[in-house]
Design a protein around this motif. Structure first.
Motif, PDB file in Angstrom:
ATOM      1  N   GLU A   1       0.870  -1.077   0.137  1.00  0.00           N
ATOM      2  CA  GLU A   1       0.080  -0.143  -0.036  1.00  0.00           C
ATOM      3  C   GLU A   1       0.970   1.274   0.034  1.00  0.00           C
ATOM      4  N   SER A   2       0.231   2.337  -0.515  1.00  0.00           N
ATOM      5  CA  SER A   2       1.054   3.576  -0.576  1.00  0.00           C
ATOM      6  C   SER A   2       1.301   4.037   0.893  1.00  0.00           C
ATOM      7  N   THR A   3       2.683   4.684   0.937  1.00  0.00           N
ATOM      8  CA  THR A   3       3.000   5.108   2.363  1.00  0.00           C
ATOM      9  C   THR A   3       1.962   6.341   2.700  1.00  0.00           C
ATOM     10  N   ILE A   4       1.574   6.490   4.102  1.00  0.00           N
ATOM     11  CA  ILE A   4       0.762   7.969   4.407  1.00  0.00           C
ATOM     12  C   ILE A   4       1.762   8.377   5.125  1.00  0.00           C
ATOM     13  N   GLY A   5       2.062   9.819   4.842  1.00  0.00           N
ATOM     14  CA  GLY A   5       2.948  10.536   5.748  1.00  0.00           C
ATOM     15  C   GLY A   5       4.393   9.948   5.494  1.00  0.00           C
ATOM     16  N   ALA A   6       4.879   9.439   6.225  1.00  0.00           N
ATOM     17  CA  ALA A   6       6.179   8.788   6.375  1.00  0.00           C
ATOM     18  C   ALA A   6       6.311   7.924   7.277  1.00  0.00           C
ATOM     19  N   ALA A   7       7.351   6.791   6.811  1.00  0.00           N
ATOM     20  CA  ALA A   7       7.627   5.675   7.840  1.00  0.00           C
ATOM     21  C   ALA A   7       9.037   5.818   8.394  1.00  0.00           C
ATOM     22  N   PHE A   8       9.139   5.468   9.517  1.00  0.00           N
ATOM     23  CA  PHE A   8      10.417   5.563  10.199  1.00  0.00           C
ATOM     24  C   PHE A   8      10.965   4.142  10.361  1.00  0.00           C
ATOM     25  N   LEU A   9      12.235   3.742  10.204  1.00  0.00           N
ATOM     26  CA  LEU A   9      12.749   2.509  10.329  1.00  0.00           C
ATOM     27  C   LEU A   9      14.356   2.791  10.692  1.00  0.00           C
ATOM     28  N   THR A  10      14.764   1.807  11.169  1.00  0.00           N
ATOM     29  CA  THR A  10      16.328   1.782  11.506  1.00  0.00           C
ATOM     30  C   THR A  10      16.856   0.773  11.028  1.00  0.00           C
ATOM     31  N   GLN A  11      18.184   0.974  10.577  1.00  0.00           N
ATOM     32  CA  GLN A  11      19.001  -0.231   9.987  1.00  0.00           C
ATOM     33  C   GLN A  11      20.394  -0.077  10.491  1.00  0.00           C
ATOM     34  N   THR A  12      21.135  -0.826  10.921  1.00  0.00           N
ATOM     35  CA  THR A  12      22.472  -0.981  11.392  1.00  0.00           C
ATOM     36  C   THR A  12      23.535  -1.639  10.306  1.00  0.00           C
ATOM     37  N   ILE A  13      24.490  -1.336   9.621  1.00  0.00           N
ATOM     38  CA  ILE A  13      25.371  -1.937   8.986  1.00  0.00           C
ATOM     39  C   ILE A  13      26.532  -1.567   9.204  1.00  0.00           C
ATOM     40  N   SER A  14      27.453  -2.482   9.197  1.00  0.00           N
ATOM     41  CA  SER A  14      28.876  -2.416   9.596  1.00  0.00           C
ATOM     42  C   SER A  14      29.633  -2.179   8.403  1.00  0.00           C
ATOM     43  N   LEU A  15      30.268  -1.216   8.330  1.00  0.00           N
ATOM     44  CA  LEU A  15      31.333  -0.975   6.825  1.00  0.00           C
ATOM     45  C   LEU A  15      32.461  -2.131   7.015  1.00  0.00           C
ATOM     46  N   ASP A  16      33.158  -1.796   8.354  1.00  0.00           N
ATOM     47  CA  ASP A  16      34.090  -2.908   8.415  1.00  0.00           C
ATOM     48  C   ASP A  16      34.123  -3.113   9.690  1.00  0.00           C
ATOM     49  N   GLU A  17      35.031  -4.104  10.420  1.00  0.00           N
ATOM     50  CA  GLU A  17      34.804  -4.494  11.825  1.00  0.00           C
ATOM     51  C   GLU A  17      34.848  -3.544  12.728  1.00  0.00           C
ATOM     52  N   ASN A  18      35.388  -2.420  12.438  1.00  0.00           N
ATOM     53  CA  ASN A  18      35.394  -1.254  13.499  1.00  0.00           C
ATOM     54  C   ASN A  18      34.484  -0.309  13.292  1.00  0.00           C
ATOM     55  N   THR A  19      33.836  -0.176  12.119  1.00  0.00           N
ATOM     56  CA  THR A  19      32.948   1.052  11.866  1.00  0.00           C
ATOM     57  C   THR A  19      31.506   0.311  11.748  1.00  0.00           C
ATOM     58  N   THR A  20      30.618   0.896  12.608  1.00  0.00           N
ATOM     59  CA  THR A  20      29.189   0.580  12.472  1.00  0.00           C
ATOM     60  C   THR A  20      28.305   1.941  11.999  1.00  0.00           C
ATOM     61  N   VAL A  21      27.448   1.693  11.220  1.00  0.00           N
ATOM     62  CA  VAL A  21      26.950   2.862  11.000  1.00  0.00           C
ATOM     63  C   VAL A  21      25.216   2.524  11.046  1.00  0.00           C
ATOM     64  N   LYS A  22      24.552   3.570  11.684  1.00  0.00           N
ATOM     65  CA  LYS A  22      23.143   3.244  11.870  1.00  0.00           C
ATOM     66  C   LYS A  22      22.469   4.361  11.063  1.00  0.00           C
ATOM     67  N   PHE A  23      21.611   3.739  10.382  1.00  0.00           N
ATOM     68  CA  PHE A  23      20.715   4.745   9.476  1.00  0.00           C
ATOM     69  C   PHE A  23      19.136   4.820   9.913  1.00  0.00           C
ATOM     70  N   GLU A  24      18.993   5.944  10.293  1.00  0.00           N
ATOM     71  CA  GLU A  24      17.734   6.321  10.766  1.00  0.00           C
ATOM     72  C   GLU A  24      16.951   6.581   9.235  1.00  0.00           C
ATOM     73  N   ILE A  25      16.118   5.979   8.748  1.00  0.00           N
ATOM     74  CA  ILE A  25      15.565   5.916   7.613  1.00  0.00           C
ATOM     75  C   ILE A  25      14.081   6.704   7.709  1.00  0.00           C
ATOM     76  N   TRP A  26      14.088   7.638   6.976  1.00  0.00           N
ATOM     77  CA  TRP A  26      12.656   8.268   6.886  1.00  0.00           C
ATOM     78  C   TRP A  26      12.122   7.909   5.453  1.00  0.00           C
ATOM     79  N   ASP A  27      11.199   7.176   5.495  1.00  0.00           N
ATOM     80  CA  ASP A  27      10.598   6.896   4.216  1.00  0.00           C
ATOM     81  C   ASP A  27       9.327   7.710   3.864  1.00  0.00           C
ATOM     82  N   THR A  28       9.496   8.614   2.934  1.00  0.00           N
ATOM     83  CA  THR A  28       8.428   9.556   2.938  1.00  0.00           C
ATOM     84  C   THR A  28       7.461   9.131   1.945  1.00  0.00           C
TER      85      THR A  28
END
Lengths: 91, 945
Positions: free
Chosen positions: B48-75
């Motif tokens: 279904e089409s998104t209403i307003g926006a959706a918020f999700l987070t996802q963490t990915i690790s670039l290498d073993e020392n670096t972790t990036v957490k995305f706070e994703i706003w899906d508009t």
């Protein structure tokens, strides 16, 4: 009974099956023999009953003959009717 | 909390960063699907089409020392949600602009999103362009509407990351986000902020829990629900309140504006890291709790930096509400305002009067602190006193406002325009102030200009020479270079005569102010003008004795000028003026003038003016006379030339007219001739056409006649042919009839022949029938001879052989019952004997009913004894009659009828007589068969005959 058992000289000509004109007579013969047997059986039973149970009264013997004769009559009647039915079916 | 060291203790190697990512793009391009694939690794075909926006987070690790957490706003991509988008992409660190590679419009929309992001979003935002639905294109390549190369070129041009993804097959989705993560400024996060990251409130949960929630509670972030507002207010507010603990608060504020020099005391790195995620964004979410925790953390950060934990509380308590902290404000305000505002407009503020003005300004701009100064210290009764106080306050306030306005108008150009236009005396005040300012900036210029002013009798020159740079700039430059020549031409009117003194002054000035660029250029230029003018006006000038002192300077200074072009106009100002001739166009005159001017210059330089003044004057007169003469000569020559030209023109006109008239006449003649020729030609053509038409008509008629003739001929031929065929047909018919009769005759002859041939067969058949007759007779004889039944198989076999496959004989033999010829058949006597016995039995059963029992039989037997006997052919259907008739038939020998009668019996009677009937039938069959064979044999014999 004696009159009925006066059949005309059977024209049986070395054939096992009775000729058609003797069919009825044959039935009569069977009926009569049957009557005698059943009646005598009845008489016998009646006599026995009479002696054993009824202090030698006569009537049980007559009743026995009656039963026997009745039975024989019934069988004869049945066979005649069956034959009549066959005839009708054939016709 | 107070004892915490740098949180990077364990984070030296581990880096953790949080980034806000926003997805933008047209509706139904698959933003949500990409996010779903990235976060949950799922795909939903019917989303279904998104209403307003959706918020999700996802963490990915670039290498073993670096972790990036995305706070994703899906508009939501639908147009109606477009106005919400800025809320989501504001302060986003990265954005993914999604388009659909099967739809051209989606890329246009994506481009507009990119433009908007680049214009309005965070400056350092990282934008990725993602073309979704790659799976559709790999299935059906013709569905692609946007070439990869096009989109890639655009991405490269706009500096975007570019991927073609498929949320359905997960192609390039992970790569997309990884590429974004790699491009993000991870280094700025740094090990120091390893854990706290950019939104420490979340990741520092345990520490936040340890610190009492009521601690140094809400900082500015929590208090301003609107990011935009909060940005402005935060600036002001911290300008006011953060004096004592400047560096404790600014890191959280710093992102709101360019870093202030004072604030740069903390590590630049932390500031930059925070710059990616300004406090205002967090404030926009209005999460009080998070804000509170963040306050704690931000405090911590500074302790880590400065190791001064006890000062944390001060900013917090101060920042609570503006009006609640009035007293301590003013002094800090003064200082901070002085220090905070300059970065915005540093270059403009004057150094000295600054403090006073800016104080006023800050008072004006920041409403919270009430004007501290005079107000009403003492209150006295009385209407007039109150009125006076009121007026006083009003005046004071307006004065303060005015002064503030003046000050601010110097800073802000827009306000300057407004102020000078609408506020009475505003312009004057501002102008005055500006002048003042200018003077202060260039004190020597100001003194020179002002110092000279009283000396000069003429006031015109200052206006031109630029006491105010505005005026000078505006007026002069255009006319500066070119006007000299024109002025020389127009110099005849003696308008400005009394300039020499002024000229001297100006020259002095120029000598003295070589450095001041704006003002010096101008005074220098106007000088020559008056000089030239004066030259024409009065060749015997007064100035000769006057400027003794000033001579040296003009001599040296203006000597640059003469090289430019017109030497006559550039000689230095001197007691003996250089010469200028009104029209020195002739090189001879020009050279003379130049020579003379040189001499004058030399004389002036030598100071021998008095000696050579008269001589020079004469020479000047001569020269000018020469010029005059030359001019006259030129005029005469010109006149003569003009006359000549006129004559020639006249002659030419005449010749031209003549030529034209001649030409016209020729043309008219030619035209007439042409017309005549044309008519003649027309006539000829018409005639030829007429003749041609007649010819054609004639020919047509001939053709039509011929056609008619042809048709007649055809009809005649057809008739002839028909007649011939008719005759032929008649002849044929005739012939056919005779030939047919001949055929019939031959057929008859053939029949006769066949008949004669068949006679042999007849003879043979006759023989056979004869034999047949014999055989049949034999059989019949054997039958009739017997007194008792006897088989007659042999006779029948012989018969069959003789018959020789005769079908009739075969059928007759087949109809005989086999038992008949095997056993033989009873004789009639026997049949009668048996009938008697059968009849007796049948009579006994003659009265039986249909369903007869014992009693019926018995009664039938008895009653049959007393039945009346019948005689002859008794009529009736009863058993007795039938029996009687049968007996009669039997006695007559009519077996057939007897059997028929007996066959009419029914029931028991028939059953009883069945065997007898069979016997009779057998006899009858044999008899019939024999009769048939005999008849056949007779037929055969007949046939044979």
């Amino acid at each position: 009974m004696a009159e009925t058992t006066a059949p005309p000289p059977a024209p049986s000509r070395a054939v096992s099956r009775p000729v058609s004109e003797a069919l009825l007579n044959e039935k009569w013969d069977r009926c009569l023999s049957n009557l005698i047997i059943k009646s005598s059986l009845g008489l016998g039973f009646g006599v026995v009953f009479s002696v054993l149970l009824f202090k030698r009264r006569a009537w049980p013997a007559f009743v026995g003959v009656g039963f026997g004769a009745g039975r024989a009559y019934e069988e004869c009647n049945y066979s005649l009717k069956a034959a009549a039915r066959d005839i009708k079916k054939q016709a | 909390m107070a004892t915490r060291g740098p949180p990077g203790a364990r984070g030296m190697s581990n880096r953790f960063a949080q980034f806000k990512l926003v997805l933008l793009g047209e509706s139904a391009v698959g933003k949500s699907s990409i996010v779903l694939r990235f976060v949950k690794d799922q795909f939903d075909s019917y989303r279904e089409s998104t209403i307003g926006a959706a918020f999700l987070t996802q963490t990915i690790s670039l290498d073993e020392n670096t972790t990036v957490k995305f706070e994703i706003w899906d508009t939501a991509g639908q147009e109606r949600y477009k106005s919400l988008a800025p809320m989501y992409y504001r302060n986003a660190n990265c954005a993914v602009v999604v388009y659909d590679i099967t739809q051209v419009t989606s890329l246009d929309k994506a481009k507009s999103w990119v433009k908007e992001l680049q214009r309005q979003a965070n400056e350092n935002i990282i934008i990725a362009l993602a073309g979704n639905k790659l799976d559709l294109v790999t299935e059906q390549p013709d569905k692609r509407a946007i070439e990869t190369a096009d989109a890639e070129a655009y991405a490269k041009e706009a500096g975007l990351l570019f991927f073609e993804t498929s949320a359905k097959t997960a192609e390039n989705v992970q790569e997309l986000f990884t590429a974004i993560a790699k491009k993000l400024p991870l280094d700025q996060v740094g090990p120091r902020h390893a854990r706290p990251g950019q939104r420490p409130g979340v990741s520092l949960a345990p520490e936040g829990a340890n610190t009492q929630a009521g601690g140094p509670l809400p900082t500015c972030q929590g208090q301003f629900p609107f990011p935009q507002l909060s940005r402005n207010f935060a600036e002001l507010f911290f300008a006011c309140s953060s004096q004592p603990s400047n560096h404790h608060i600014h890191p959280s504020i710093a992102p709101c504006r360019p870093p202030h020099p004072l604030m740069l005391r903390t590590s630049l790195r932390s500031v930059r890291a925070l710059g990616n995620r300004p406090a205002a964004a967090a404030a926009g979410r209005q999460w009080q709790a998070a804000a509170a925790r963040r306050a704690v953390v931000s405090g911590q950060r500074f302790y880590a930096d400065n190791k001064r934990p006890d000062e944390v509380k001060i900013p917090a308590s101060e920042t609570l509400t503006a009006p609640s902290s009035p007293a301590p404000a003013p002094p800090t305000v003064e200082k901070t305002a002085a220090s905070t505002i300059p970065p915005e407009n540093a270059p403009l503020t004057p150094p000295d009067p600054g403090p006073a003005v800016t104080q006023e300004a800050s008072n004006k701009v920041s409403p919270p602190p009430p004007p501290p100064p005079p107000a009403v210290p003492r209150k006295k009764k009385g209407f007039f006193r109150r009125l006076r106080n009121f007026i006083l306050t009003l005046t004071l306030l307006s004065a303060v406002g005015f002064v503030g306005g003046v000050w601010y108008s110097r800073i802000n150009d827009n306000f300057h325009d407004f102020f000078t236009e609408y506020v009475p005396y505003g312009e004057q005040a501002v102008l005055y102030l500006e002048e003042l300012d200018f003077k202060k900036r260039f004190p020597n210029v100001a003194s020179k200009v002002t110092g000279r002013q009283p000396d000069g009798q003429q006031v015109k020159i200052p206006a031109q020479s630029g006491a105010s740079w505005r005026v000078a700039d505006g007026t002069e430059p255009a006319g500066r270079q070119s006007s000299a020549v024109q002025k020389v031409a127009a110099a005849k009117e003696p308008s400005k005569k009394a300039e020499p003194a002024v000229v001297a002054h100006a020259n002095e000035e120029t000598a003295e102010l070589p450095k001041s660029d704006a003002s010096t250029a101008d005074p220098q230029k106007p000088v020559p003008v008056p000089v030239v003018e004066k030259k024409k006006a009065d060749p015997a000038p007064a100035p000769v004795p006057e400027p003794t002192a000033a001579l040296a300077a003009p001599a040296t200074q203006p000597f640059k000028a003469p090289e430019v072009d017109e030497p006559s106009r550039w000689p230095p100002a001197s007691p003996i003026d250089p010469l200028a001739v009104p029209d020195a166009a002739e090189p001879v005159v020009q050279a003379m003038v130049r020579m003379l001017n040189d001499i004058i210059t030399v004389i002036n330089h030598d100071g021998a003016n008095e000696k050579y003044g008269a001589t020079i004057g004469k020479a000047k007169g001569e020269v000018s006379k020469l010029g005059q003469k030359v001019r006259d000569l030129k005029a005469a020559v010109e006149q003569e030339a003009a006359q000549q030209v006129k004559q020639r023109v006249d002659g030419f006109d005449k010749a031209a007219n003549e030529l034209v008239s001649r030409l016209e006449a020729a043309m008219a003649a030619q035209e007439q001739q042409f017309r005549r020729e044309f008519e003649a030609e027309m006539e000829r053509l018409r005639k030829s056409y007429d003749s041609k038409v007649q010819l054609i008509q004639e020919r047509e008629r001939q053709v039509a006649e011929e056609k008619l003739n042809n048709r007649l001929l055809e009809q005649a031929i057809q008739l002839q042919r028909q007649f011939a065929s008719d005759i032929k047909k008649h002849v044929e018919e005739e012939r056919e009839g005779r030939l047919g009769k001949l055929n019939e005759l031959t057929a008859a002859v053939a029949d006769l022949e066949r008949l004669t041939a068949g006679w042999n067969d007849v003879v043979d058949a006759n023989l056979r029938t004869q034999q047949l007759h014999v055989a049949v007779e034999a059989v019949r004889a054997s039958l009739e001879d017997a007194h008792h039944p006897r088989p007659f198989v042999k006779e029948l076999v012989a018969l069959k052989e003789i018959a020789a496959q005769d079908p009739v004989v075969d059928a007759a033999i087949a109809s005989i019952h086999p038992s008949a010829y095997q056993r033989g058949i009873p004789t009639p006597a026997e049949l009668i004997d048996r009938f008697r016995r059968v009849a007796a039995e049948v009579r006994k059963a003659s009265l039986l009913p249909e369903d007869a029992g014992v009693a019926s039989h018995a009664s039938s037997y008895v009653l049959s004894k007393v039945l009346f006997k019948k005689q002859g052919l008794a009529a009736g259907d009863d058993v007795e009659s039938i029996l009687t008739r049968t007996q009669t038939f039997l006695e007559e020998g009519d077996l057939d009828n007897a059997a028929r009668e007996m066959n009419g019996l029914t029931g028991w009677s028939k059953t009883l007589s069945r065997d007898w009937l069979d016997e009779v039938r057998k006899v009858l069959e044999v008899r019939q068969a024999l009769e048939v064979i005999q008849t056949e044999a007779r037929l055969e014999s007949l046939k044979a005959e």
